[in-house]
Design an enzyme around this catalytic site. Structure first.
Site, PDB file in Angstrom:
ATOM      1  N   ALA A  61      -4.841   2.961  -3.306  1.00 39.34           N
ATOM      2  CA  ALA A  61      -6.586   4.031  -2.404  1.00 39.34           C
ATOM      3  C   ALA A  61      -6.934   2.646  -1.762  1.00 39.34           C
ATOM      4  CB  ALA A  61      -6.869   4.283  -3.165  1.00 39.34           C
ATOM      5  N   GLY A 102      -3.388   3.345  -7.068  1.00 41.02           N
ATOM      6  CA  GLY A 102      -2.927   4.418  -6.675  1.00 41.02           C
ATOM      7  C   GLY A 102      -1.752   4.685  -6.344  1.00 41.02           C
ATOM      8  N   GLU A 105      -0.442   4.518  -8.951  1.00 34.24           N
ATOM      9  CA  GLU A 105       0.264   5.847  -9.798  1.00 34.24           C
ATOM     10  C   GLU A 105       0.452   6.570  -9.568  1.00 34.24           C
ATOM     11  OE1 GLU A 105      -4.174   5.056  -8.956  1.00 34.24           O
ATOM     12  OE2 GLU A 105      -5.031   5.857 -11.090  1.00 34.24           O
ATOM     13  N   GLU A 125      -8.245  -1.596 -10.373  1.00 29.89           N
ATOM     14  CA  GLU A 125      -9.105  -1.360  -9.911  1.00 29.89           C
ATOM     15  C   GLU A 125     -10.414  -1.448 -11.188  1.00 29.89           C
ATOM     16  OE1 GLU A 125      -6.349   0.505 -10.288  1.00 29.89           O
ATOM     17  OE2 GLU A 125      -6.070   2.076  -9.495  1.00 29.89           O
TER      18      GLU A 125
HETATM   19  C1  3H9 Z   1      -7.498   2.081  -5.659  1.00 31.41           C
HETATM   20  O1  3H9 Z   1      -6.051   2.708  -5.711  1.00 31.41           O
HETATM   21  C2  3H9 Z   1      -7.734   4.200  -6.600  1.00 31.41           C
HETATM   22  C3  3H9 Z   1      -6.786   4.953  -7.092  1.00 31.41           C
HETATM   23  O2  3H9 Z   1      -6.819   4.602  -8.521  1.00 31.41           O
HETATM   24  C4  3H9 Z   1      -7.901   5.473  -7.300  1.00 31.41           C
HETATM   25  C5  3H9 Z   1      -8.093   6.968  -6.123  1.00 31.41           C
HETATM   26  C6  3H9 Z   1      -8.549   7.641  -6.274  1.00 31.41           C
HETATM   27  N1  3H9 Z   1      -6.852  -1.005   0.779  1.00 31.41           N
HETATM   28  O3  3H9 Z   1      -5.069  -9.339   0.456  1.00 31.41           O
HETATM   29  P1  3H9 Z   1      -4.189  -9.437   1.541  1.00 31.41           P
HETATM   30  C7  3H9 Z   1      -5.807  -5.312   3.342  1.00 31.41           C
HETATM   31  S1  3H9 Z   1      -8.181   1.363  -5.745  1.00 31.41           S
HETATM   32  C8  3H9 Z   1      -7.068  -0.984   2.474  1.00 31.41           C
HETATM   33  O4  3H9 Z   1      -4.969 -10.059   2.519  1.00 31.41           O
HETATM   34  P2  3H9 Z   1      -2.312 -10.319   0.486  1.00 31.41           P
HETATM   35  C9  3H9 Z   1      -6.460  -6.655   3.031  1.00 31.41           C
HETATM   36  O5  3H9 Z   1      -7.595  -5.782   3.284  1.00 31.41           O
HETATM   37  C10 3H9 Z   1      -7.212   0.103  -4.587  1.00 31.41           C
HETATM   38  N2  3H9 Z   1      -6.446  -2.316   2.759  1.00 31.41           N
HETATM   39  O6  3H9 Z   1      -3.069  -9.810   1.478  1.00 31.41           O
HETATM   40  C11 3H9 Z   1      -6.187  -6.720   4.223  1.00 31.41           C
HETATM   41  O7  3H9 Z   1      -6.582  -6.291   5.703  1.00 31.41           O
HETATM   42  P3  3H9 Z   1      -6.471  -7.115   7.100  1.00 31.41           P
HETATM   43  C12 3H9 Z   1      -6.525  -0.271  -5.611  1.00 31.41           C
HETATM   44  C13 3H9 Z   1      -6.257  -2.833   1.365  1.00 31.41           C
HETATM   45  O8  3H9 Z   1      -0.351 -10.330   1.145  1.00 31.41           O
HETATM   46  C14 3H9 Z   1      -3.966  -6.831   4.306  1.00 31.41           C
HETATM   47  O9  3H9 Z   1      -4.381  -5.567   3.622  1.00 31.41           O
HETATM   48  N3  3H9 Z   1      -5.729  -1.424  -5.177  1.00 31.41           N
HETATM   49  C15 3H9 Z   1      -5.748  -2.790   0.581  1.00 31.41           C
HETATM   50  O10 3H9 Z   1      -2.674 -11.648  -0.285  1.00 31.41           O
HETATM   51  C16 3H9 Z   1      -4.180  -8.103   3.270  1.00 31.41           C
HETATM   52  O11 3H9 Z   1      -4.257  -8.079   2.004  1.00 31.41           O
HETATM   53  C17 3H9 Z   1      -6.126  -2.711  -5.305  1.00 31.41           C
HETATM   54  O12 3H9 Z   1      -7.385  -3.503  -5.596  1.00 31.41           O
HETATM   55  C18 3H9 Z   1      -6.002  -0.889  -0.139  1.00 31.41           C
HETATM   56  N4  3H9 Z   1      -5.944  -0.303  -1.444  1.00 31.41           N
HETATM   57  O13 3H9 Z   1      -1.754  -9.466  -0.933  1.00 31.41           O
HETATM   58  C19 3H9 Z   1      -5.482  -3.880  -4.259  1.00 31.41           C
HETATM   59  N5  3H9 Z   1      -5.284  -3.452  -0.673  1.00 31.41           N
HETATM   60  O14 3H9 Z   1      -4.859  -7.390   7.565  1.00 31.41           O
HETATM   61  C20 3H9 Z   1      -5.586  -4.933  -3.281  1.00 31.41           C
HETATM   62  C21 3H9 Z   1      -5.189  -4.565   0.993  1.00 31.41           C
HETATM   63  O15 3H9 Z   1      -6.759  -6.262   7.683  1.00 31.41           O
HETATM   64  N6  3H9 Z   1      -5.509  -5.537  -2.329  1.00 31.41           N
HETATM   65  N7  3H9 Z   1      -5.295  -3.508   1.826  1.00 31.41           N
HETATM   66  O16 3H9 Z   1      -7.656  -8.378   6.432  1.00 31.41           O
HETATM   67  C22 3H9 Z   1      -4.163  -6.464  -2.917  1.00 31.41           C
HETATM   68  O17 3H9 Z   1      -4.802  -7.215  -4.570  1.00 31.41           O
HETATM   69  C23 3H9 Z   1      -3.606  -7.539  -2.154  1.00 31.41           C
HETATM   70  O18 3H9 Z   1      -4.232  -6.946  -0.510  1.00 31.41           O
HETATM   71  C24 3H9 Z   1      -2.153  -7.100  -1.215  1.00 31.41           C
HETATM   72  C25 3H9 Z   1      -2.171  -7.981  -0.692  1.00 31.41           C
HETATM   73  C26 3H9 Z   1      -1.728  -7.515  -3.139  1.00 31.41           C
HETATM   74  C27 3H9 Z   1      -2.374  -5.885  -2.375  1.00 31.41           C
END
Ligand code: 3H9
Length: 693
Positions: A61, A102, A105, A125
């Site tokens: 998400a 998400g 999911e 999450e």
């Molecule tokens: C969810 O899914 C809720 C659902 O269960 C239910 C919904 C109803 N959204 O970390 P990085 C951006 S909750 C928006 O530096 P990496 C981040 O801000 C979500 N943006 O890179 C950054 O932006 P910018 C559950 C996101 O390669 C850029 O991507 N998911 C999101 O070291 C690069 O990020 C998580 O908690 C997002 N979901 O790592 C996953 N994710 O370039 C959280 C990332 O503008 N994310 N961004 O600064 C991560 O763990 C890492 O970002 C990921 C990439 C492994 C994906």
């Protein structure tokens, strides 16, 4: 474009295309729903593949969307997933690189899943203070079993796809082109008779679910601290033993509850704030960084050694320079011992430790570091010493090398003026122990070039630091705010509190360590020296004299075996000291103050709002470019409680109106002149706004 659509010989390929990580915001949800309908309506389409463009299948998400109207707008992720699951044509997920939250999911809602080997799989999450809210708590246990799913969901841990081979999560795990493999599978199943498999129809089996869940609840309760999410995760996963609908209902209730908690807001703020910190308003994101392949560190003391380890850990070769051979040897021995200790604790193998040491070379001569791309000095904190170092660096270093100072108190502009290349000079303020603490204050001098800042920010990510840019001022962001906090701690003693009460109150609030225990660790003599300097530079900037009286008693802190507390040899525990407490009471008497009972609430308010008010001034002066930067400094370098999100977010959550009222009240009290409410705080309070809105 957020969602692409292409039909390849009877297979519709729907591709999420929303950089950076295909976050599932409203636009992309609408796109998937529309493309799905299009594919279902097209008689020529027999099967559907759902894929992700770029560096992820999907990171989940869109975290930025939470709390905005878009998050509540249909189609919700749940709606999209339900329509995929209900589709009459088979839907195959082609999962590569990252499938998290998400994103996973969404894949779980597809009828089939093909993953590329190495794909990072997680329901993280909980790290945002949430639980998976789009069916993850119900479908993952059905796909991989109750225990494995609970472990993943409660820990938020990332696994490689192949670690889940043999479960119902993936139909295929492939080495090569995952999209081709998914299209192939889609073709094979396109004409299969009967309904396509749905994860929701599987049953969660467990021999002794009640006992297992009881054990899980106890473990989680013991480890979750102030965070409500882990226990809610267990509750939601436990509901997967009921019907699917009942489980989804329980999940939704838990998710909605958690989304509104201050803890979740704090964790989401930290996630986004860490990433936002690397964005500098007037340095464009595409500024080319200077290559940094070789680093030199000057000074093999505790700080220098810690800094060295950061680069070795990231695989970057370092040359360590010292003036004397014995100091160099001692420094290298400490680094080696640190790696040996990590190996003993199982954090790293002997070979890994050896490989890191293999990247380290040493020298007594500046000549040997002249072609380093970055040099960081961590020498004695005295301007004359820095001058010698920077004049020498200016002479020997190759053009374009970045010259960084680890100073925590000196003027970076002055340091830069010792060179003919002030554009290449920057502050890199590491926090002790530098190989452990995540914070790095990057101090931007008046002439520091944009590409130097861009390089240092990128490098910080490589060495796993949270880097925050600070302008030049006394104490930069962190220590400048801390000074106001420490001042209030001292005034509280004059008025009626004792060190243990102050520490207890703020530790109960969630700080890792109260101000008196902290200064006993850092050294009261250091703070004394700063106060003496202040007395000359800014005589109106007064402190409680109790700190000076303490130092006059020779109680410099842990290293002296006595500080605000008593210490016993070989024991770091702080024991309240009768001697010190008597001194404090006597000091109040000498000041003519009638000591009063001070509430914990007042202690916390005065300490934390002192941070907040100074933080507001720092923003006004442009020393920090955004409130979240200040929070990142406090969360990662000063032990501010993570579940409160940093001083500025905490103030927002309390309400700036209330903060401003309290500050006005304190300004009428003892040493009230120390409280000059920041105009920006006052203005935001009047407008009913917060720092982070
Ligand atoms: C969810 O899914 C809720 C659902 O269960 C239910 C919904 C109803 N959204 O970390 P990085 C951006 S909750 C928006 O530096 P990496 C981040 O801000 C979500 N943006 O890179 C950054 O932006 P910018 C559950 C996101 O390669 C850029 O991507 N998911 C999101 O070291 C690069 O990020 C998580 O908690 C997002 N979901 O790592 C996953 N994710 O370039 C959280 C990332 O503008 N994310 N961004 O600064 C991560 O763990 C890492 O970002 C990921 C990439 C492994 C994906």
């Amino acid at each position: 474009m957020t969602v692409q659509y292409q039909v390849r010989d009877g297979v519709a390929v729907i591709t999420l295309d929303h950089p950076p990580v295909n976050g599932l915001g409203l636009g992309i949800r609408i796109g998937v729903a529309e493309r799905l309908s299009q594919a279902l309506d097209d008689a020529a389409v027999k099967a559907i593949v759902l894929a992700g463009a770029g560096r992820a299948f999907s990171g989940g998400a869109d975290i930025r969307e939470f709390g905005t109207p878009g998050a509540l707008q249909e189609p919700s992720l749940h709606t999209v997933i339900t329509s995929i699951e209900a589709a009459a044509k088979p839907v195959v997920a082609a999962v590569h690189s990252v499938a998290m939250g998400g994103g996973l999911e969404l894949a779980l809602g597809c009828h089939y899943r093909v993953a590329a080997r190495g794909t990072q799989i997680a329901l993280p999450e909980v790290n945002l203070g949430l639980l998976p809210g789009a069916g993850g708590t119900q479908r993952l246990p059905r796909a991989i079993g109750l225990e494995a799913a609970l472990n993943m969901i409660v820990s938020g841990r990332t696994l490689k796809a192949e670690a889940l081979a043999g479960t119902r999560l993936f139909d295929e795990i492939v080495e090569g082109d995952v999209l081709e493999a998914a299209v192939g599978l889609a073709r094979r199943v396109a004409n299969q008779a009967g309904a396509h498999p749905r994860v929701r129809d599987l049953k969660v089996e467990h021999e002794n679910a009640e006992a297992y869940l009881g054990f899980a609840r106890t473990t989680v309760a013991a480890n979750a601290g102030p965070f409500p999410a882990p226990a809610r995760c267990v509750d939601a996963v436990a509901a997967s033993l009921k019907t699917f609908e009942q489980g989804i209902e329980a999940e939704r209730e838990g998710f909605d509850y958690l989304l509104g908690t201050p803890e979740s807001r704090a964790l989401r703020h930290a996630f986004l704030g860490e990433r936002a910190a690397s964005k500098i308003p007037d340095v464009s994101a595409d500024t080319p960084a200077r290559p940094v392949a070789k680093v030199a560190i000057i000074g093999a003391g505790t700080m220098g050694g810690g800094i060295v380890m950061n680069f070795l850990n990231a695989g970057i070769p370092v040359t360590l320079l010292e003036m004397k051979a014995d100091a160099l040897e001692r420094g290298v021995a400490t680094i080696r011992r640190n790696y040996e200790n990590s190996a003993k604790k199982g954090k790293l193998t002997q070979q890994e430790g050896d490989a890191r040491m293999g990247l380290l070379s040493t020298t007594l001569s500046y000549h040997d570091i002249r072609d380093a791309d970055l040099v960081i000095e961590a020498v004695f904190e005295e301007i004359g010493v820095k001058e010698t170092v920077f004049r020498t660096l200016d002479e020997v270093m190759k053009p374009g090398a970045i010259l960084a100072s680890n100073t925590s108190t000196l003027d970076v502009n002055r340091i830069a003026s010792f060179t003919k290349r002030p554009q290449d000079v920057v502050g890199m303020h590491f926090f002790s122990p530098a190989n452990v603490m995540r914070l790095l204050e990057v101090v931007r001098g008046e002439h520091t070039a944009g590409d130097v800042l861009a390089t240092v920010m990128q490098l910080a990510k490589k060495i796993r630091k949270v880097a925050v840019v600070s302008g030049v001022c006394d104490g930069f962001i962190g220590n400048r705010m801390l000074e106001q906090y420490s001042r209030q701690a001292g005034f509280l003693l004059d008025e009626g509190a004792l060190p243990a009460q102050v520490d207890r109150a703020i530790e109960k609030f969630g700080f890792a360590m109260g101000p008196f225990r902290m200064i006993d660790m850092a050294g009261n003599d250091i703070a004394w020296a700063i106060r003496k300097r202040r007395a000359i530079e800014q005589p109106e900037f007064n402190y409680s004299k109790s700190g000076d009286l303490l130092c006059e008693m020779g109680r410099f802190g842990q290293k002296a075996g006595a500080g605000w507390y008593d210490y016993k040899p070989g024991d770091r525990k702080a024991y309240p000291s009768k001697l010190v407490n008597d001194m404090i009471v006597q000091h109040s008497k000498d000041l003519g103050i009638e000591r009063r009972q001070i509430s914990d609430e007042e202690i916390v308010g005065r300490l934390v709002y002192a941070l907040v008010n100074e933080g507001a001034v720092i923003l006004e002066e442009g020393i920090a470019s955004k409130a979240s930067d200040i929070d990142m400094v406090y969360l990662n370098g000063y032990g501010f409680p993570k579940f409160r999100g940093g001083p500025m977010l905490y103030a927002d959550q309390v309400g700036l109106f209330n903060v401003a009222q309290a500050i006005r009240r304190y300004a009428r009290g003892y040493q009230g002149h120390a409280w000059r409410i920041a105009p920006s705080l006052q203005k935001l309070a009047e407008a009913g706004r917060g720092f982070n809105e």
